[in-house]
Design a protein around this motif. Structure first.
Motif, PDB file in Angstrom:
ATOM      1  N   SER A   1     -42.668 -19.908  10.384  1.00 35.30           N
ATOM      2  CA  SER A   1     -42.335 -19.659  11.146  1.00 35.30           C
ATOM      3  C   SER A   1     -40.560 -18.998  11.965  1.00 35.30           C
ATOM      4  CB  SER A   1     -41.699 -21.573  11.995  1.00 35.30           C
ATOM      5  OG  SER A   1     -39.863 -21.733  12.815  1.00 35.30           O
TER       6      SER A   1
ATOM      7  N   GLY B   1     -39.835 -26.640  12.963  1.00 37.78           N
ATOM      8  CA  GLY B   1     -41.282 -27.671  13.075  1.00 37.78           C
ATOM      9  C   GLY B   1     -40.482 -28.374  15.323  1.00 37.78           C
TER      10      GLY B   1
ATOM     11  N   SER C   1     -41.656 -26.094  17.898  1.00 34.64           N
ATOM     12  CA  SER C   1     -42.175 -25.564  18.239  1.00 34.64           C
ATOM     13  C   SER C   1     -43.654 -25.836  18.139  1.00 34.64           C
ATOM     14  CB  SER C   1     -42.310 -24.127  18.819  1.00 34.64           C
ATOM     15  OG  SER C   1     -43.167 -23.091  19.892  1.00 34.64           O
ATOM     16  N   ARG C   2     -43.574 -26.985  19.038  1.00 32.01           N
ATOM     17  CA  ARG C   2     -45.481 -27.535  19.154  1.00 32.01           C
ATOM     18  C   ARG C   2     -46.232 -27.579  20.038  1.00 32.01           C
ATOM     19  NH1 ARG C   2     -43.215 -30.813  15.279  1.00 32.01           N
ATOM     20  NH2 ARG C   2     -45.080 -31.922  15.364  1.00 32.01           N
TER      21      ARG C   2
ATOM     22  N   ASP D   1     -49.299 -30.657  21.134  1.00 33.35           N
ATOM     23  CA  ASP D   1     -48.576 -31.627  19.948  1.00 33.35           C
ATOM     24  C   ASP D   1     -48.580 -32.854  20.610  1.00 33.35           C
ATOM     25  OD1 ASP D   1     -48.420 -32.741  16.888  1.00 33.35           O
ATOM     26  OD2 ASP D   1     -46.488 -33.644  18.290  1.00 33.35           O
TER      27      ASP D   1
ATOM     28  N   ARG E   1     -44.475 -32.946  21.353  1.00 32.47           N
ATOM     29  CA  ARG E   1     -43.896 -31.946  21.887  1.00 32.47           C
ATOM     30  C   ARG E   1     -43.121 -31.503  22.784  1.00 32.47           C
ATOM     31  NH1 ARG E   1     -48.446 -32.448  24.533  1.00 32.47           N
ATOM     32  NH2 ARG E   1     -48.590 -31.634  27.098  1.00 32.47           N
TER      33      ARG E   1
ATOM     34  N   SER F   1     -45.159 -24.847  24.308  1.00 32.78           N
ATOM     35  CA  SER F   1     -45.007 -26.320  24.261  1.00 32.78           C
ATOM     36  C   SER F   1     -43.703 -27.291  25.078  1.00 32.78           C
ATOM     37  CB  SER F   1     -44.322 -26.112  23.016  1.00 32.78           C
ATOM     38  OG  SER F   1     -43.370 -27.348  22.206  1.00 32.78           O
TER      39      SER F   1
ATOM     40  N   SER G   1     -45.947 -21.600  18.935  1.00 31.38           N
ATOM     41  CA  SER G   1     -45.297 -22.573  17.774  1.00 31.38           C
ATOM     42  C   SER G   1     -44.856 -21.123  16.437  1.00 31.38           C
ATOM     43  CB  SER G   1     -46.844 -23.231  16.983  1.00 31.38           C
ATOM     44  OG  SER G   1     -48.311 -22.463  16.568  1.00 31.38           O
TER      45      SER G   1
ATOM     46  N   THR H   1     -52.503 -22.339  15.306  1.00 26.87           N
ATOM     47  CA  THR H   1     -51.153 -22.656  15.912  1.00 26.87           C
ATOM     48  C   THR H   1     -50.909 -23.880  14.637  1.00 26.87           C
ATOM     49  OG1 THR H   1     -52.474 -22.715  17.593  1.00 26.87           O
ATOM     50  CG2 THR H   1     -50.686 -24.157  18.290  1.00 26.87           C
TER      51      THR H   1
ATOM     52  N   ASN I   1     -47.560 -27.166  13.109  1.00 24.46           N
ATOM     53  CA  ASN I   1     -46.688 -27.611  13.983  1.00 24.46           C
ATOM     54  C   ASN I   1     -47.298 -28.990  14.727  1.00 24.46           C
ATOM     55  OD1 ASN I   1     -44.578 -26.954  13.020  1.00 24.46           O
ATOM     56  ND2 ASN I   1     -44.303 -25.894  14.262  1.00 24.46           N
ATOM     57  N   VAL I   2     -48.363 -28.725  14.785  1.00 28.72           N
ATOM     58  CA  VAL I   2     -49.948 -29.605  15.676  1.00 28.72           C
ATOM     59  C   VAL I   2     -49.833 -31.396  14.558  1.00 28.72           C
ATOM     60  CG1 VAL I   2     -51.549 -30.227  17.727  1.00 28.72           C
ATOM     61  CG2 VAL I   2     -50.484 -27.915  17.136  1.00 28.72           C
TER      62      VAL I   2
ATOM     63  N   ARG J   1     -55.746 -24.344  14.224  1.00 25.94           N
ATOM     64  CA  ARG J   1     -54.512 -25.373  14.142  1.00 25.94           C
ATOM     65  C   ARG J   1     -54.937 -24.811  11.964  1.00 25.94           C
ATOM     66  NH1 ARG J   1     -55.460 -31.396  14.264  1.00 25.94           N
ATOM     67  NH2 ARG J   1     -53.563 -31.198  12.732  1.00 25.94           N
TER      68      ARG J   1
END
Length: 414
Positions: free
Chosen positions: A34, A218, A220-221, A224, A227, A307, A337, A366, A368-369, A382
């Protein structure tokens, strides 16, 4: 009538929250890093900002550019020049007649630092202290103009402004310049430098920014269930586009082919997408049609995926509606993300990611999901990269912007 010419990518460059160049940015993306970090200033306390972090540039321009360049360029132009020099060198510094060489570099907001600093100077110190270069620095076409000067482009220098779709639309316009025969080589991309308290406060007021101040990396998710908005980012990405004939004649290394451009507008709302996604589907459909590709050919999509609660699912619903059952074999990546949202530079950076994905047959992850939204209808890559299949492949990069701007670019193996 002459048939449209094929367009290939022969050079890439970037300076981003993940790295000071394209290779380090791509390596960090594949590693799931990140670029979000707390602000190293007193903005939050001084201005009572509700957001205390962003995806700030990894390598500062003063580490790369000479002092005279820094003084005459807004940060948005500085980023564009850094990325352009890398992309041009990566392409082998092609020899091309200036009248056959174009530049298309966009920004969603332009020289906001210069504009606001200029106002502060006028208000606090008077008109006589205003810098003579203020207007050339703040104008939104400044990055395009400086890139044009850098490479000697005389086929045209353009700066399309379409909010967060600006970088992708710039590349699309560059593709059209080559397809139509107007240019043989075009340097194209996007840049943004809005890490300033005013735009941060403004985006926060619109309730579009994540407020996860205790967990920037964490925050930008996309997709999820928890979010809560995007992470503002900054940086630039540039590609060197060439006609396939021109690239072959000089023996250039080719990353991928940019085979299709699709443009549309929602005519729905100034900030929200059409909830039915009609404009998004139209852009993707038109890009595939230009590329001569079918839904079954699509193996990878780099999503706009900022997000936000509404935007993420509108896009994936549009993808599912357009591709139908073929969606099940598509690998979806949401790279914001990791990078945050580069606004006018986002579409260009995500084009670079899509080109690299096709070239290396590897879809970036991706992050943070933790709990995917149950309404997500597209297979999501993911945490770790996913391999793309061998043979001929088709990938799509989506970019959407405030005002209902929709851009889709189709990338295929060369």
């Amino acid at each position: 009538m002459t048939a449209p010419r094929d367009v290939v990518v022969t050079g890439i460059g970037a300076t981003t929250p993940l790295g000071g160049d394209a290779p380090s940015t791509w390596t960090a993306a594949l590693a799931g890093e990140s670029g979000a970090r707390p602000f190293e200033n007193d903005w939050a306390e001084k201005y009572e900002l509700p957001v205390t972090f962003g995806a700030t540039i990894k390598v500062k321009p003063e580490e790369v550019l000479a002092r005279p360049e820094l003084k005459r360029m807004d940060p948005s132009t500085q980023y564009a020049i850094i990325a352009t020099r890398e992309a041009w060198a990566d392409a082998g510094s092609p020899e091309v007649d200036g009248e056959r060489l174009g530049a298309v570099v966009s920004s969603g907001i332009g020289g906001i630092w210069t504009t606001l600093d200029g106002w502060d100077t006028l208000r606090e110190r008077g008109a006589r202290r205003m810098l003579p270069m203020t207007v050339p620095m703040l104008m939104p076409n400044s990055p395009a103009a400086y890139v044009e000067l850098e490479i000697g482009a005389q086929a045209g220098a353009h700066a399309l402004v379409s909010a967060c779709a600006s970088g992708a639309e710039a590349i699309g316009y560059g593709i059209e310049m080559i397809r139509s025969g107007r240019a043989d080589v075009v340097v194209a991309g996007g840049t943004e430098a809005t890490m300033h308290p005013m735009p941060i406060a403004a985006f926060a007021a619109s309730r579009t920014l994540s407020l996860r101040n205790d967990d920037p990396q964490g925050a930008s998710r996309p997709y999820d269930v928890d979010r809560d908005g995007f992470v503002i980012g900054e940086g630039a990405a540039i590609v060197v586009l060439e006609s396939a004939e021109h690239a072959a004649a000089r023996g250039a290394r080719v990353y991928a082919k940019l085979a299709g451009v699709g443009l549309s507008s929602d005519a729905y709302h100034i900030t929200s997408p059409d909830p039915e996604g009609k404009g998004q589907r139209a852009a993707m459909r038109r890009a595939l049609e230009m590329a001569g590709a079918a839904p079954s050919d699509v193996v990878h999509i780099n999503a706009h995926a900022t997000s936000t609660k509404v935007g993420d699912l509108t896009e994936t619903n549009s993808i599912r509606t357009l591709l139908g059952g073929e969606t099940d074999h598509v690998l979806l990546s949401a790279t914001k993300s990791m990078t945050g949202h580069l606004l006018g530079g986002a579409g260009a950076l995500e084009t670079v990611f899509t080109v690299k994905a096709v070239h290396e047959r590897l879809a970036p992850p991706t992050i943070n999901v933790a709990t995917p939204d149950p309404e997500l209808k597209v297979p999501l890559v993911r945490d770790v990269p996913a391999a793309l299949p061998a043979g001929d492949v088709v990938a799509i990069n989506n970019s959407f912007g405030f005002g209902g701007h929709n851009v889709a670019l189709v990338v295929t193996n060369a």
